[in-house]
Design an enzyme around this catalytic site. Structure first.
Site, PDB file in Angstrom:
ATOM      1  N   ASP A  37      58.228  35.972  40.977  1.00 42.05           N
ATOM      2  CA  ASP A  37      58.810  37.313  40.965  1.00 42.05           C
ATOM      3  C   ASP A  37      59.557  37.587  42.264  1.00 42.05           C
ATOM      4  O   ASP A  37      60.623  38.218  42.268  1.00 42.05           O
ATOM      5  CB  ASP A  37      57.729  38.366  40.743  1.00 42.05           C
ATOM      6  CG  ASP A  37      57.286  38.444  39.284  1.00 42.05           C
ATOM      7  OD1 ASP A  37      57.733  37.601  38.492  1.00 42.05           O
ATOM      8  OD2 ASP A  37      56.492  39.346  38.950  1.00 42.05           O
TER       9      ASP A  37
ATOM     10  N   ASP B 160      52.834  33.053  39.880  1.00 44.41           N
ATOM     11  CA  ASP B 160      53.209  34.353  39.331  1.00 44.41           C
ATOM     12  C   ASP B 160      53.857  35.212  40.403  1.00 44.41           C
ATOM     13  O   ASP B 160      54.943  35.783  40.218  1.00 44.41           O
ATOM     14  CB  ASP B 160      51.965  35.034  38.760  1.00 44.41           C
ATOM     15  CG  ASP B 160      52.285  36.293  37.982  1.00 44.41           C
ATOM     16  OD1 ASP B 160      53.474  36.531  37.684  1.00 44.41           O
ATOM     17  OD2 ASP B 160      51.354  37.048  37.670  1.00 44.41           O
TER      18      ASP B 160
ATOM     19  N   TYR C  54      43.677  33.638  35.894  1.00 41.54           N
ATOM     20  CA  TYR C  54      44.020  34.015  34.524  1.00 41.54           C
ATOM     21  C   TYR C  54      43.119  33.341  33.489  1.00 41.54           C
ATOM     22  O   TYR C  54      43.368  33.433  32.290  1.00 41.54           O
ATOM     23  CB  TYR C  54      45.485  33.684  34.243  1.00 41.54           C
ATOM     24  CG  TYR C  54      46.454  34.536  35.021  1.00 41.54           C
ATOM     25  CD1 TYR C  54      47.120  35.601  34.417  1.00 41.54           C
ATOM     26  CD2 TYR C  54      46.691  34.297  36.370  1.00 41.54           C
ATOM     27  CE1 TYR C  54      48.003  36.387  35.133  1.00 41.54           C
ATOM     28  CE2 TYR C  54      47.564  35.083  37.098  1.00 41.54           C
ATOM     29  CZ  TYR C  54      48.223  36.120  36.475  1.00 41.54           C
ATOM     30  OH  TYR C  54      49.094  36.903  37.202  1.00 41.54           O
TER      31      TYR C  54
ATOM     32  N   LYS D  17      46.498  27.237  49.640  1.00 45.29           N
ATOM     33  CA  LYS D  17      45.827  28.126  50.602  1.00 45.29           C
ATOM     34  C   LYS D  17      44.506  27.479  51.010  1.00 45.29           C
ATOM     35  O   LYS D  17      43.472  28.126  51.138  1.00 45.29           O
ATOM     36  CB  LYS D  17      45.590  29.515  49.973  1.00 45.29           C
ATOM     37  CG  LYS D  17      45.166  30.581  50.982  1.00 45.29           C
ATOM     38  CD  LYS D  17      46.194  30.841  52.067  1.00 45.29           C
ATOM     39  CE  LYS D  17      45.698  31.941  53.016  1.00 45.29           C
ATOM     40  NZ  LYS D  17      46.568  32.067  54.210  1.00 45.29           N
TER      41      LYS D  17
ATOM     42  N   ASP E 292      51.409  32.025  52.197  1.00 41.93           N
ATOM     43  CA  ASP E 292      52.006  33.087  53.003  1.00 41.93           C
ATOM     44  C   ASP E 292      53.241  32.587  53.744  1.00 41.93           C
ATOM     45  O   ASP E 292      54.261  33.292  53.839  1.00 41.93           O
ATOM     46  CB  ASP E 292      50.985  33.681  53.977  1.00 41.93           C
ATOM     47  CG  ASP E 292      50.005  32.660  54.528  1.00 41.93           C
ATOM     48  OD1 ASP E 292      50.148  31.468  54.216  1.00 41.93           O
ATOM     49  OD2 ASP E 292      49.095  33.062  55.276  1.00 41.93           O
TER      50      ASP E 292
END
Length: 360
Positions: free
Chosen positions: A250, A246, A139, A189, A222
């Site tokens: 959600d 983000d 972002y 990650k 993951d």
């Protein structure tokens, strides 16, 4: 000039779609919660968003940050409408305002309220918080398109991770975890990404040395997505990059009943800068104007706002009233499987709050 601590100066940006509807339901709730303690809510409304973009070519004025800095906090509704390019409103309003105020941390609490149905089994007692870095990652806006229109277009998206940004988010996460269960999960990650996430791992471990009572666990993103559904009660505070935070927040909202139950706060810890508090459900143009939007996420965002301003009693009143109202399925909007309108929910929460005062 002496600051009147009895008055909360609230900037309201209703925005687009269902934003004005949920904000209109939430503001009286916040006002009533404050008045119960003898405080007053002073609201300044800004008509920033899609309508302004169509009129003036910009979703907010150039001095928007200076205007909201004259208030204590911002309650934001939603951004986005079908007749305006999405990037013009996202970057031209909500992300732009966050960056101008340097709101380094996004907080996304997820709480499963009794009586609220979810698509995931066994969510009773879920109560977690995602601490999301809020200014960098994907972002940051770094990148571009090469060979545009040639048939060989090349999109370049650069993820930016700096020690300073990671440290700011990490300190907030460790502090929060210390006040809660003492458990913190870093979402990473670094097994596949060679630079950014190894930096996250290293910096967060270094910050963690200052918080010896907080247990740090590192989990790949993951694996975290699976764990969030399979064992959500094993989680308490999560720390994540902008992109991972983000996506996971959600996903986590499903544990509480969906996006209509998902509040958030954008803050700069330790600074005298107004935070932006917003439901994360978006503008939902398909139901805008129908009066059926779920206002709970906006109300809970308002409760976060009150907490951060030191009005913890008022914040608790809002949360308790919401919890009481939601126990009755007659107060569930369509996203929760019910038939209640936005006004029905607002009225039920207001009545619950009045009942709290009568029983106090």
């Amino acid at each position: 000039m002496t600051r009147d601590t009895k008055v909360v100066r609230l900037a309201v940006i209703p925005g687009d779609g269902i934003g004005p509807e949920v904000v209109a339901a939430a503001v009286p709730t916040l006002r009533a919660a404050l008045e119960a303690d003898g405080h007053r809510l002073d609201v300044t409304s800004f008509d920033w968003g899609g309508e302004r973009f169509l009129r003036q070519g910009a979703a907010m004025p150039a001095d928007a940050a200076d205007l909201v800095k004259q208030t204590d906090a911002v309650l934001f509704g939603a951004v986005g409408r079908p007749d305006v390019p999405e990037h013009e409103l996202i970057w031209g309003l909500i992300i732009g305002l966050r960056q101008q105020l340097d709101l380094a941390v996004n907080l996304r609490p997820v709480r499963a309220f009794p009586g609220v149905p979810t698509k995931v089994r066994d969510t009773d007692g879920v109560d977690l918080v995602i601490v999301r870095e809020n200014t960098e990652g994907e972002y940051a806006g770094a990148g571009g398109v090469a060979h545009a229109g040639s048939g060989h277009d090349l999109g370049i998206e650069v993820a930016v991770h700096s020690r300073r940004a990671i440290e700011r988010a990490a300190h907030q996460a460790f502090t929060l975890a210390g006040r809660r269960s003492g458990r913190l999960c870093l979402v990473t990650k670094s097994n596949a990404m060679r630079y950014g996430y190894p930096l996250w791992d290293r910096v967060v471990r270094e910050v963690g040395e200052q918080y010896p009572r907080v247990q740090l666990e590192t989990v790949l993103v993951d694996a975290m997505a699976a764990r969030m559904i399979q064992a959500p009660r094993s989680l308490d505070v999560l720390l994540a990059s902008n992109l991972f935070g983000d996506i996971l927040s959600d996903l986590a909202a499903v544990l509480a009943g969906g996006m209509g139950m998902a509040p958030s706060a954008n803050v700069l810890p330790g600074a005298d800068v107004p935070g932006i508090y917003e439901p994360v459900h978006g503008s939902a143009p398909d139901i805008a104007g129908k009066g059926v939007a779920n206002p709970v996420a906006c109300m809970l965002s308002g409760a976060m706002l009150l907490d951060d301003l030191g009005h913890t009693g008022a914040a608790r009143r809002v949360r308790d009233a919401v919890a009481y109202a939601l126990r009755d399925t007659r107060h569930h909007t369509a996203d929760l499987g019910g038939n209640a309108t936005t006004a029905d929910v607002a009225s039920a929460v207001q009545h619950a709050m009045e009942g709290q005062e009568q029983n106090a």
